[in-house]
Design an enzyme around this catalytic site. Structure first.
Site, PDB file in Angstrom:
ATOM      1  N   ARG A  74       0.856  -1.188   0.000  1.00  0.00           N
ATOM      2  CA  ARG A  74       0.000   0.000   0.000  1.00  0.00           C
ATOM      3  C   ARG A  74       0.890   1.236   0.000  1.00  0.00           C
ATOM      4  NH1 ARG A  74      -2.312   2.886   4.880  1.00  0.00           N
ATOM      5  NH2 ARG A  74      -3.684   4.411   3.936  1.00  0.00           N
ATOM      6  N   HIS A 118      -2.662  11.046   1.386  1.00  0.00           N
ATOM      7  CA  HIS A 118      -2.073  10.765   2.694  1.00  0.00           C
ATOM      8  C   HIS A 118      -1.424  12.076   3.170  1.00  0.00           C
ATOM      9  CE1 HIS A 118      -0.551   7.255   5.322  1.00  0.00           C
ATOM     10  NE2 HIS A 118      -0.132   8.357   5.932  1.00  0.00           N
ATOM     11  N   GLU A 163      -6.890   8.209   6.996  1.00  0.00           N
ATOM     12  CA  GLU A 163      -7.109   8.813   8.317  1.00  0.00           C
ATOM     13  C   GLU A 163      -7.564  10.269   8.242  1.00  0.00           C
ATOM     14  OE1 GLU A 163      -3.535   8.281  10.580  1.00  0.00           O
ATOM     15  OE2 GLU A 163      -3.587   6.113  10.466  1.00  0.00           O
ATOM     16  N   ASN A 293      -6.972   1.278  10.139  1.00  0.00           N
ATOM     17  CA  ASN A 293      -5.658   1.481  10.761  1.00  0.00           C
ATOM     18  C   ASN A 293      -5.863   1.368  12.260  1.00  0.00           C
ATOM     19  OD1 ASN A 293      -4.783   2.035   8.215  1.00  0.00           O
ATOM     20  ND2 ASN A 293      -4.148   4.142   8.622  1.00  0.00           N
ATOM     21  N   TYR A 295      -3.865   1.134  15.980  1.00  0.00           N
ATOM     22  CA  TYR A 295      -2.626   1.212  16.760  1.00  0.00           C
ATOM     23  C   TYR A 295      -2.852   1.007  18.252  1.00  0.00           C
ATOM     24  CZ  TYR A 295      -0.187   2.689  12.593  1.00  0.00           C
ATOM     25  OH  TYR A 295       0.354   2.714  11.335  1.00  0.00           O
ATOM     26  N   GLU A 354      -3.105  -0.510   8.128  1.00  0.00           N
ATOM     27  CA  GLU A 354      -1.930  -0.166   8.936  1.00  0.00           C
ATOM     28  C   GLU A 354      -2.065  -0.779  10.310  1.00  0.00           C
ATOM     29  OE1 GLU A 354      -0.790   3.967   9.400  1.00  0.00           O
ATOM     30  OE2 GLU A 354      -1.348   4.387   7.332  1.00  0.00           O
TER      31      GLU A 354
HETATM   32  O1  IFM Z   1       3.199   7.176  10.140  1.00  0.00           O
HETATM   33  C1  IFM Z   1       1.833   7.172  10.387  1.00  0.00           C
HETATM   34  C2  IFM Z   1       1.048   7.068   9.093  1.00  0.00           C
HETATM   35  O2  IFM Z   1       1.391   8.078   8.202  1.00  0.00           O
HETATM   36  C3  IFM Z   1      -0.429   7.162   9.371  1.00  0.00           C
HETATM   37  N1  IFM Z   1      -0.838   6.244  10.389  1.00  0.00           N
HETATM   38  C4  IFM Z   1      -0.041   6.153  11.597  1.00  0.00           C
HETATM   39  C5  IFM Z   1       1.418   6.015  11.264  1.00  0.00           C
HETATM   40  C6  IFM Z   1       2.258   5.933  12.563  1.00  0.00           C
HETATM   41  O3  IFM Z   1       2.088   7.079  13.314  1.00  0.00           O
END
Ligand code: IFM
Length: 418
Positions: A74, A118, A163, A293, A295, A354
């Site tokens: 990606r 992005h 995002e 995404n 985290y 992500e």
């Molecule tokens: O690096 C970023 C990415 O550009 C967007 N999502 C989170 C990643 C880590 O912070």
């Protein structure tokens, strides 16, 4: 759980974070070039000027991917490389770069997945009001169309935005990202226009009926947990969920904003300004898949500050684990998000676009980094995804963030996700 043989394991990157070559071959300036050049904005004064030099070394990078056995990759296209001033005639050298990249990926047997935005808006558009100016939504659809026409025969996975929450709120509310503005009402308007532009791009895509191609959007989703079981904290967690997750999920899947938060925004901020056609537009642009995404989760409490809807608090239980970003390691959150999307949003096709972790990577052994922390992080998150799939979640792929250490926005090169 055994992942299917055709599961799209891969890695993700973004143009400004890896390409470099910011003044080459006719690329226009972006808001990130401008923002990074301001002293104090980025750790150590770093910029994406050279980044990972991917613009020149993309063949080597594709070889790395092939060597690792990636099935998918990606990447994002830089709007200002293709349309240096954001609109008008295309830059043939910019198009040529992405054609060569896609061809190299396909030759290596790697499925390309293209993100159109992005965060690197052409500065020329920012000078005309950026995402606050509704015209930008049309220019985005034109830019998207240019790429559908140029690459649609080879790229079958398209993502409009990465995002939008971060683009709007870190760019316009906290000001930690380009263009560095601190005004919540403006952030809410920008978020709305990002969603409008997404819907316009989906319409442009549908009008082309590209054989075998799919389109979606990538959202950063954070499960919200109340820090205590007190009713005020439960309510704060639900407001956080509206603010962070449902404000973006509902327009994409239900063609509407969550009413409770819309009322709060309109009353407190007089934003967003909606046009009559906006909600029908959302409803007329269904996606083929959602990029997730993930985290970390958020622990949420009520806030005592007037006007503040909630407060995010750090986890402090014994044994809590954190990455170098200070983000809690909470694999269960990925399972929670995936299952929730499946149950509440009509069993959509999903892709983890992500997930990954920054760790200091210091323990060098025989020239190698013993990154046990990252291996364990990924293993636990893959297991969470597998568990969701075992329950019927339609997860098609998983791109780890990120292929190579790169420009981590305001943190410059100080955080290593690669
Ligand atoms: O690096 C970023 C990415 O550009 C967007 N999502 C989170 C990643 C880590 O912070």
């Amino acid at each position: 759980y055994r992942f299917p043989i055709d599961f799209l394991w891969g890695a993700a990157t973004a143009a400004y974070q890896i390409e470099g070559a910011v003044r080459e071959d006719g690329r226009g300036e972006t808001i990130w070039d401008r923002f990074s050049a301001v002293p104090g904005n980025i750790f150590g004064g770093h910029t994406g000027e050279a980044a990972c030099d991917h613009y020149h070394r993309y063949r080597e990078d594709v070889e790395l991917m092939r060597g690792m056995g990636l099935r998918s990759y990606r990447f994002s296209t830089a709007w200002a490389r293709l349309l240096p001033s954001g609109k008008g005639p295309a830059n043939p050298k910019g198009l040529d770069f992405y054609q060569r990249l896609v061809d190299a990926l396909l030759e290596a047997g790697i499925v390309p997945m293209t993100t159109l935005y992005h965060w690197d808006l052409p500065q020329a558009l920012q000078d005309q009001g950026g995402w606050e100016n509704r015209d930008t939504t049309r220019f985005f659809a034109d830019y998207a169309s240019l790429l559908f026409d140029a690459l649609g025969d080879r790229v079958k996975w398209w993502i409009t935005h990465n995002e939008p929450y971060v683009a709007a709120y870190m760019g316009y509310k906290t000001g930690e990202h380009a263009p560095g503005i601190r005004d919540e009402a403006r952030a809410v308007q920008v978020a709305h226009h990002l969603l409008v532009s997404h819907a316009l791009a989906v319409q442009a895509f549908r009008s082309r009926a590209i054989a075998g191609a799919k389109i979606g959007i990538t959202l950063n989703l954070h499960p919200a947990y109340p820090a205590t079981q007190q009713p005020e904290d439960l309510q704060a967690a639900s407001l956080f969920d509206l603010y962070q997750n449902r404000w973006f999920l509902d327009p994409v899947f239900r063609g509407s904003y969550p009413r409770e938060l819309l009322e709060i925004f309109l009353e407190r901020l007089a934003a967003p300004r909606l046009q009559e056609e906006d909600l029908p537009l959302f409803a007329s642009a269904p996606v083929d898949f959602l990029g997730v995404n993930y985290y970390f989760r958020n622990l949420v409490r009520r806030s005592e500050r007037p006007g503040q809807l909630f407060r995010v608090v750090p986890p402090d239980y014994p044994g809590a684990r954190f990455t170098e970003m200070g983000w809690e390691v909470w694999p269960e959150g990925l399972y929670t998000i995936l299952v929730r999307l499946h149950r509440e949003y009509g069993q959509p096709e999903l892709c983890v676009t992500e997930n990954g972790a920054a760790f200091p990577d210091e323990r060098i052994r025989d020239g190698r980094i013993d990154d046990e922390d990252r291996v364990q992080f990924l293993r636990e998150h893959f297991q969470a995804a597998g568990r969701a799939m075992a329950e019927g979640v339609r997860l098609k792929g998983y791109q780890v963030w990120t292929l190579i250490d790169n420009f981590e926005w305001a943190h410059g090169f100080s955080k290593r996700f690669g």
